[in-house]
Design an enzyme around this catalytic site. Structure first.
Site, mmCIF file in Angstrom:
data_model
loop_
_atom_site.group_PDB
_atom_site.id
_atom_site.type_symbol
_atom_site.label_atom_id
_atom_site.label_comp_id
_atom_site.label_asym_id
_atom_site.label_seq_id
_atom_site.Cartn_x
_atom_site.Cartn_y
_atom_site.Cartn_z
ATOM 1 N N LYS A 155 0.849 -1.198 0.000
ATOM 2 C CA LYS A 155 0.000 0.000 0.000
ATOM 3 C C LYS A 155 0.881 1.243 0.000
ATOM 4 O O LYS A 155 2.060 1.209 0.375
ATOM 5 C CB LYS A 155 -0.934 0.019 1.209
ATOM 6 C CG LYS A 155 -0.236 0.137 2.583
ATOM 7 C CD LYS A 155 0.125 1.553 2.996
ATOM 8 C CE LYS A 155 0.910 1.588 4.301
ATOM 9 N NZ LYS A 155 1.465 2.917 4.611
ATOM 10 N N ALA A 184 10.500 -3.083 5.579
ATOM 11 C CA ALA A 184 10.649 -1.869 6.400
ATOM 12 C C ALA A 184 10.661 -0.633 5.516
ATOM 13 O O ALA A 184 11.549 0.219 5.605
ATOM 14 C CB ALA A 184 11.919 -1.956 7.247
ATOM 15 N N ALA A 185 9.634 -0.538 4.678
ATOM 16 C CA ALA A 185 9.637 0.473 3.623
ATOM 17 C C ALA A 185 8.514 1.492 3.732
ATOM 18 O O ALA A 185 8.433 2.410 2.922
ATOM 19 C CB ALA A 185 9.549 -0.227 2.266
ATOM 20 N N ALA A 190 3.582 -1.374 4.264
ATOM 21 C CA ALA A 190 2.781 -2.408 4.934
ATOM 22 C C ALA A 190 3.143 -3.810 4.477
ATOM 23 O O ALA A 190 2.289 -4.697 4.401
ATOM 24 C CB ALA A 190 1.277 -2.158 4.747
ATOM 25 N N GLY A 191 4.418 -4.065 4.197
ATOM 26 C CA GLY A 191 4.836 -5.373 3.716
ATOM 27 C C GLY A 191 4.574 -6.499 4.689
ATOM 28 O O GLY A 191 4.131 -7.584 4.296
ATOM 29 N N GLY A 192 4.835 -6.284 5.969
ATOM 30 C CA GLY A 192 4.551 -7.305 6.965
ATOM 31 C C GLY A 192 3.069 -7.464 7.231
ATOM 32 O O GLY A 192 2.565 -8.577 7.403
ATOM 33 N N SER A 193 2.355 -6.340 7.242
ATOM 34 C CA SER A 193 0.912 -6.378 7.502
ATOM 35 C C SER A 193 0.160 -7.108 6.403
ATOM 36 O O SER A 193 -0.791 -7.858 6.668
ATOM 37 C CB SER A 193 0.366 -4.953 7.642
ATOM 38 O OG SER A 193 0.888 -4.313 8.784
ATOM 39 N N ASP A 241 -2.499 -1.617 10.222
ATOM 40 C CA ASP A 241 -2.588 -1.689 8.759
ATOM 41 C C ASP A 241 -3.199 -2.996 8.263
ATOM 42 O O ASP A 241 -3.565 -3.097 7.087
ATOM 43 C CB ASP A 241 -1.193 -1.552 8.134
ATOM 44 C CG ASP A 241 -0.688 -0.116 8.133
ATOM 45 O OD1 ASP A 241 -1.508 0.805 8.292
ATOM 46 O OD2 ASP A 241 0.535 0.076 7.973
#
Length: 294
Positions: free
Chosen positions: A11, A99-100, A103-106, A139
């Protein structure tokens, strides 16, 4: 054994405003969030004849234990549905930057919830999955629903918006580490001189006016993060010089995105930035959250 896969989309924030701080330390926000086409591929297997959870990740060195949000999503699903693991295997084919501010982990955690709901046939509605996901992070509910949304509260109060007019999106993540808690602490100590015009953005989305949407991009966190990492503003400038209608930072950073009306200019900007930065992407807006694969 049963198996299912989904594309877990990243996102960006078309607007991001921090409107207050709660006694518990959480911050109230008002932001317009947008799914984009870059995505991880999350695959979940069940009925593997064990009673544990196993997570593997390709293309990166993310942790594969309970410190990973996707692993915790599986734990939470079992707890909330009173199911026993019959051998859950999760694999993440990682393409989203880490860690960008995207919302890569979410989005991986959201994918795990959606897939387990399908594989265990628990019949939870999207709203129930979103409520469950909130326990993992603010998120996660958005990543389950996806598209274009107004997010309020701590990010969990979601209102669907008209789909954003289609644009080409160039993303560039500089090689710096940004701590979201540190950015929130810093923003608490500064006067926010400028805020996004959220209502004007909502009107622009309703009108399908890409020029207006682009002009109204704004993130109150950018001055704070860019003060620590000036290359963020430099990348925004480079994108505008190469034809972006506008460019801002997403989330707490450090990724910058620019909106382009045509692919040719977007590709030229991508090539120029790729000569200087390792993580550069060209994509478009996406209208959905989790998309199941055959």
């Amino acid at each position: 054994m049963k198996q299912a896969s989904t594309e877990a989309y990243a996102k960006i924030n078309l607007t991001l405003d921090v409107t207050g701080k709660r006694p518990n330390g959480y911050h109230d926000v008002c932001m317009v969030m947008q799914s984009i086409g870059i995505h991880d591929i999350v695959t979940v297997q069940t009925e593997n004849g064990a009673d544990d959870i196993e997570l593997t990740v390709s293309h990166c060195n993310l942790p594969t234990d309970s410190s990973n949000l996707a692993y915790r999503a599986a734990q939470l699903f079992l707890q909330r549905t009173n199911k026993q693991s019959d051998g859950i295997r999760i694999h993440i084919e990682k393409h989203n930057p880490i860690a960008a501010g995207l919302a890569g982990g979410s989005t991986d955690a959201a994918a795990v919830l959606v897939l387990l709901n399908d594989l265990y046939q628990t019949g939870l509605t999207q709203e129930q999955l979103m409520e469950m996901g909130l326990a993992l992070g603010a998120d996660v509910p958005f990543c389950i629903a996806g598209g274009t949304m107004l997010a309020e509260g701590i990010g969990e109060v979601l209102t669907p918006l008209p789909h954003a007019p289609q644009a080409f999106v160039v993303l560039c993540k500089p090689p710096v580490a940004v701590s979201t808690p540190a950015i929130y602490r810093a923003i608490d100590s500064v006067d926010i001189a400028r805020r996004p015009d959220t209502q004007a953005m909502l009107r622009a989305l309703k009108d399908g006016d890409l020029q207006a949407v682009s002009a109204l991009l704004y993130n109150v966190m950018q001055p704070v993060t860019a003060n620590m990492h000036p290359e963020i503003d430099d990348i925004c400038r480079i994108m505008r010089e190469h034809g972006a209608m506008n460019a801002i930072m997403s989330g707490s950073g450090p990724t910058v995105f620019g909106l382009f009306a045509d692919r040719e200019r977007a590709e030229k900007a991508r090539k120029f930035l790729a000569a200087h930065y390792a993580e550069v992407f060209l994509t478009k807006f996406c209208r959905a959250g989790q998309v199941k694969r055959a």
